[in-house]
Write an enzyme that holds these catalytic residues in place. Structure first.
Site, mmCIF file in Angstrom:
data_model
loop_
_atom_site.group_PDB
_atom_site.id
_atom_site.type_symbol
_atom_site.label_atom_id
_atom_site.label_comp_id
_atom_site.label_asym_id
_atom_site.label_seq_id
_atom_site.Cartn_x
_atom_site.Cartn_y
_atom_site.Cartn_z
ATOM 1 N N GLY A 9 8.985 -1.709 -8.812
ATOM 2 C CA GLY A 9 8.383 -0.416 -9.162
ATOM 3 C C GLY A 9 9.442 0.655 -9.296
ATOM 4 O O GLY A 9 9.266 1.795 -8.853
ATOM 5 N N THR A 11 10.601 2.159 -11.939
ATOM 6 C CA THR A 11 10.580 3.020 -13.131
ATOM 7 C C THR A 11 9.966 4.391 -12.897
ATOM 8 O O THR A 11 10.028 5.245 -13.779
ATOM 9 C CB THR A 11 9.774 2.336 -14.261
ATOM 10 O OG1 THR A 11 8.488 2.002 -13.751
ATOM 11 C CG2 THR A 11 10.481 1.096 -14.774
ATOM 12 N N SER A 12 9.361 4.602 -11.731
ATOM 13 C CA SER A 12 8.567 5.827 -11.568
ATOM 14 C C SER A 12 8.437 6.158 -10.086
ATOM 15 O O SER A 12 8.588 5.295 -9.224
ATOM 16 C CB SER A 12 7.182 5.559 -12.183
ATOM 17 O OG SER A 12 6.233 6.476 -11.740
ATOM 18 N N GLY A 13 8.143 7.414 -9.786
ATOM 19 C CA GLY A 13 7.751 7.833 -8.444
ATOM 20 C C GLY A 13 8.747 7.457 -7.359
ATOM 21 O O GLY A 13 9.956 7.673 -7.492
ATOM 22 N N GLY A 15 9.830 4.564 -6.304
ATOM 23 C CA GLY A 15 10.820 3.552 -6.682
ATOM 24 C C GLY A 15 11.987 4.176 -7.430
ATOM 25 O O GLY A 15 13.152 3.851 -7.184
ATOM 26 N N SER A 137 1.062 2.735 3.345
ATOM 27 C CA SER A 137 0.416 4.028 3.069
ATOM 28 C C SER A 137 -0.260 4.465 4.363
ATOM 29 O O SER A 137 -0.531 3.626 5.240
ATOM 30 C CB SER A 137 -0.641 3.835 1.982
ATOM 31 O OG SER A 137 -1.503 4.948 1.909
ATOM 32 N N TYR A 150 -7.948 -0.996 -2.072
ATOM 33 C CA TYR A 150 -6.611 -0.396 -1.915
ATOM 34 C C TYR A 150 -6.275 -0.189 -0.431
ATOM 35 O O TYR A 150 -5.196 -0.589 0.026
ATOM 36 C CB TYR A 150 -6.512 0.932 -2.664
ATOM 37 C CG TYR A 150 -5.165 1.598 -2.467
ATOM 38 C CD1 TYR A 150 -4.022 1.060 -3.062
ATOM 39 C CD2 TYR A 150 -5.016 2.712 -1.656
ATOM 40 C CE1 TYR A 150 -2.762 1.642 -2.860
ATOM 41 C CE2 TYR A 150 -3.772 3.303 -1.454
ATOM 42 C CZ TYR A 150 -2.650 2.763 -2.060
ATOM 43 O OH TYR A 150 -1.414 3.325 -1.855
HETATM 44 N N1 LIG Z 1 1.842 8.385 -4.481
HETATM 45 C C1 LIG Z 1 1.066 8.304 -3.420
HETATM 46 O O1 LIG Z 1 0.250 9.203 -3.114
HETATM 47 C C2 LIG Z 1 1.210 7.117 -2.496
HETATM 48 C C3 LIG Z 1 0.732 7.231 -1.186
HETATM 49 C C4 LIG Z 1 0.859 6.135 -0.339
HETATM 50 C C5 LIG Z 1 1.454 4.972 -0.775
HETATM 51 N N2 LIG Z 1 1.910 4.900 -2.068
HETATM 52 C C6 LIG Z 1 2.517 3.639 -2.505
HETATM 53 O O2 LIG Z 1 3.802 3.903 -3.014
HETATM 54 C C7 LIG Z 1 4.192 2.832 -3.875
HETATM 55 C C8 LIG Z 1 4.847 3.407 -5.112
HETATM 56 O O3 LIG Z 1 3.895 4.098 -5.878
HETATM 57 P P1 LIG Z 1 4.175 5.526 -6.540
HETATM 58 O O4 LIG Z 1 3.408 6.526 -5.785
HETATM 59 O O5 LIG Z 1 5.628 5.746 -6.728
HETATM 60 O O6 LIG Z 1 3.397 5.325 -7.926
HETATM 61 P P2 LIG Z 1 3.898 5.251 -9.446
HETATM 62 O O7 LIG Z 1 4.659 6.486 -9.799
HETATM 63 O O8 LIG Z 1 2.662 4.944 -10.225
HETATM 64 O O9 LIG Z 1 4.896 4.003 -9.475
HETATM 65 C C9 LIG Z 1 4.430 2.685 -9.401
HETATM 66 C C10 LIG Z 1 5.557 1.742 -9.786
HETATM 67 O O10 LIG Z 1 5.057 0.414 -9.665
HETATM 68 C C11 LIG Z 1 5.305 -0.283 -10.882
HETATM 69 N N3 LIG Z 1 4.226 -1.223 -11.149
HETATM 70 C C12 LIG Z 1 2.896 -0.948 -11.258
HETATM 71 N N4 LIG Z 1 2.222 -2.060 -11.573
HETATM 72 C C13 LIG Z 1 3.142 -3.054 -11.660
HETATM 73 C C14 LIG Z 1 3.049 -4.434 -11.969
HETATM 74 N N5 LIG Z 1 1.873 -5.023 -12.252
HETATM 75 N N6 LIG Z 1 4.182 -5.177 -11.964
HETATM 76 C C15 LIG Z 1 5.379 -4.601 -11.693
HETATM 77 N N7 LIG Z 1 5.516 -3.293 -11.392
HETATM 78 C C16 LIG Z 1 4.403 -2.524 -11.389
HETATM 79 C C17 LIG Z 1 5.369 0.805 -11.969
HETATM 80 O O11 LIG Z 1 6.235 0.386 -13.023
HETATM 81 P P3 LIG Z 1 5.779 -0.152 -14.459
HETATM 82 O O12 LIG Z 1 4.613 0.679 -14.900
HETATM 83 O O13 LIG Z 1 7.019 0.027 -15.290
HETATM 84 O O14 LIG Z 1 5.442 -1.583 -14.235
HETATM 85 C C18 LIG Z 1 6.031 1.944 -11.211
HETATM 86 O O15 LIG Z 1 7.422 1.832 -11.261
HETATM 87 C C19 LIG Z 1 2.916 2.035 -4.151
HETATM 88 O O16 LIG Z 1 2.945 0.847 -3.378
HETATM 89 C C20 LIG Z 1 1.801 2.943 -3.652
HETATM 90 O O17 LIG Z 1 0.662 2.239 -3.227
HETATM 91 C C21 LIG Z 1 1.805 5.941 -2.928
#
Ligand SMILES: NC(=O)c1ccc[n+]([C@@H]2O[C@H](COP(=O)([O-])OP(=O)(O)OC[C@H]3O[C@@H](n4cnc5c(N)ncnc54)[C@H](OP(=O)(O)O)[C@@H]3O)[C@@H](O)[C@H]2O)c1
Length: 255
Positions: A9, A11-13, A15, A137, A150
């Protein structure tokens, strides 16, 4: 020789922010996600590092093994594994597409578990310190109506990671679980939760990633980001589960 971190992950956020932190500390990188163009762009920012791109949909069966095999055939040894990729979905369980919910379990749980399984032997066999960061989370601490699958996936990540950390106590491998609350990334638009009460007061991605990175480097077992989130997670331990579920349902409503 530089150490190497594999980040899912990337590419975004969170990661994307982890990538910057590892790069700053001189790690070579293995980036795993689906968006190849974005990973090429990230790679071009770090010409002084070895950056390997693996374009992979981790919600597909066997994806983790394929990633491991690509890393091995490239002759790369992983010192730090960051299981970060994940997504959520908002809605009543029976209204949401079952295929998408199964893909969520495959990505949030199966891929995380299998990547850990495949890379752990070489990490344990290393003479250096090796580290695993699993992104859970604050959803891990109580049931989450309207995001039932989730929340359950994140409870799994926390339980699995804490158990593994104890199994590995006294070895060179540490396991850190990052438990963010609402954080400003693409997560909210993917999950359709941007307008909910839980997302008012979301933290910055960089701040959350920084706290996770520091905890990882310090070998801490669990890090909950933000004061309010810490209090919420602590309170959830003492509330009846039915009441904690009601509160989670309330904050899932539109603000
Ligand atoms: N943001 C929040 O509020 C929050 C809160 C608690 C926990 N989290 C956790 O934090 C982690 C990171 O999420 P984020 O908040 O940074 O969200 P995000 O910006 O949507 O990033 C998600 C990352 O996961 C990758 N991804 C999604 N589906 C995938 C797949 N099928 N195969 C491979 N890569 C995949 C996406 O890349 P591609 O689209 O290029 O595949 C992207 O790089 C997640 O586990 C999320 O559950 C987030």
């Amino acid at each position: 020789m530089n150490k190497t971190a594999l980040i899912t992950g990337a590419t975004s956020g969170l990661g994307y922010d982890f990538v910057g932190m590892f790069a700053q500390d001189g790690f070579d990188l293995v980036l795993v996600a689906r968006n190849q163009a974005k990973m090429e762009e990230i790679k071009s920012q770090y010409p002084h590092l070895n950056v390997t791109i693996i374009t992979k949909d981790l919600s597909m069966p066997n994806a983790a093994k394929e990633v491991y095999e690509e890393v091995k055939s490239a002759g790369i040894t992983i010192d730090t594994l960051v299981n970060n990729a994940g997504f959520g979905l908002m809605g009543n369980f029976d209204d949401l597409d079952i295929q998408k919910q199964s893909e969520m379990i495959q990505l949030n749980n199966t891929a995380l578990t299998e990547l850990t399984y495949y890379f752990l032997p070489e990490m344990k066999g290393s003479s250096h310190k090796a580290r695993i960061l699993n992104v859970a989370s604050t959803a891990a601490f109580q049931p989450g109506p309207m995001m039932a699958v989730y929340y359950a996936t994140k409870a799994y990540v926390l339980s699995f990671s804490e158990a593994l950390a104890e199994e590995l106590a006294g070895t060179n491998v540490t396991v850190t679980t990052l438990c963010p609350g609402a954080t400003k990334t693409n997560f909210a638009s993917v999950a359709n939760v941007a307008k909910t009460k839980m997302f008012s007061g979301a933290m910055s991605s960089h701040e959350v990633a920084k706290q996770g990175y520091q905890a990882l480097m310090a070998g801490k077992r669990v890090v909950i980001t933000g004061g309010t989130n810490k209090v919420g997670a602590y309170a959830a331990k003492f509330l009846p589960r039915s009441l904690a579920a009601k509160i989670a349902k309330y904050v899932a409503q539109e603000a």
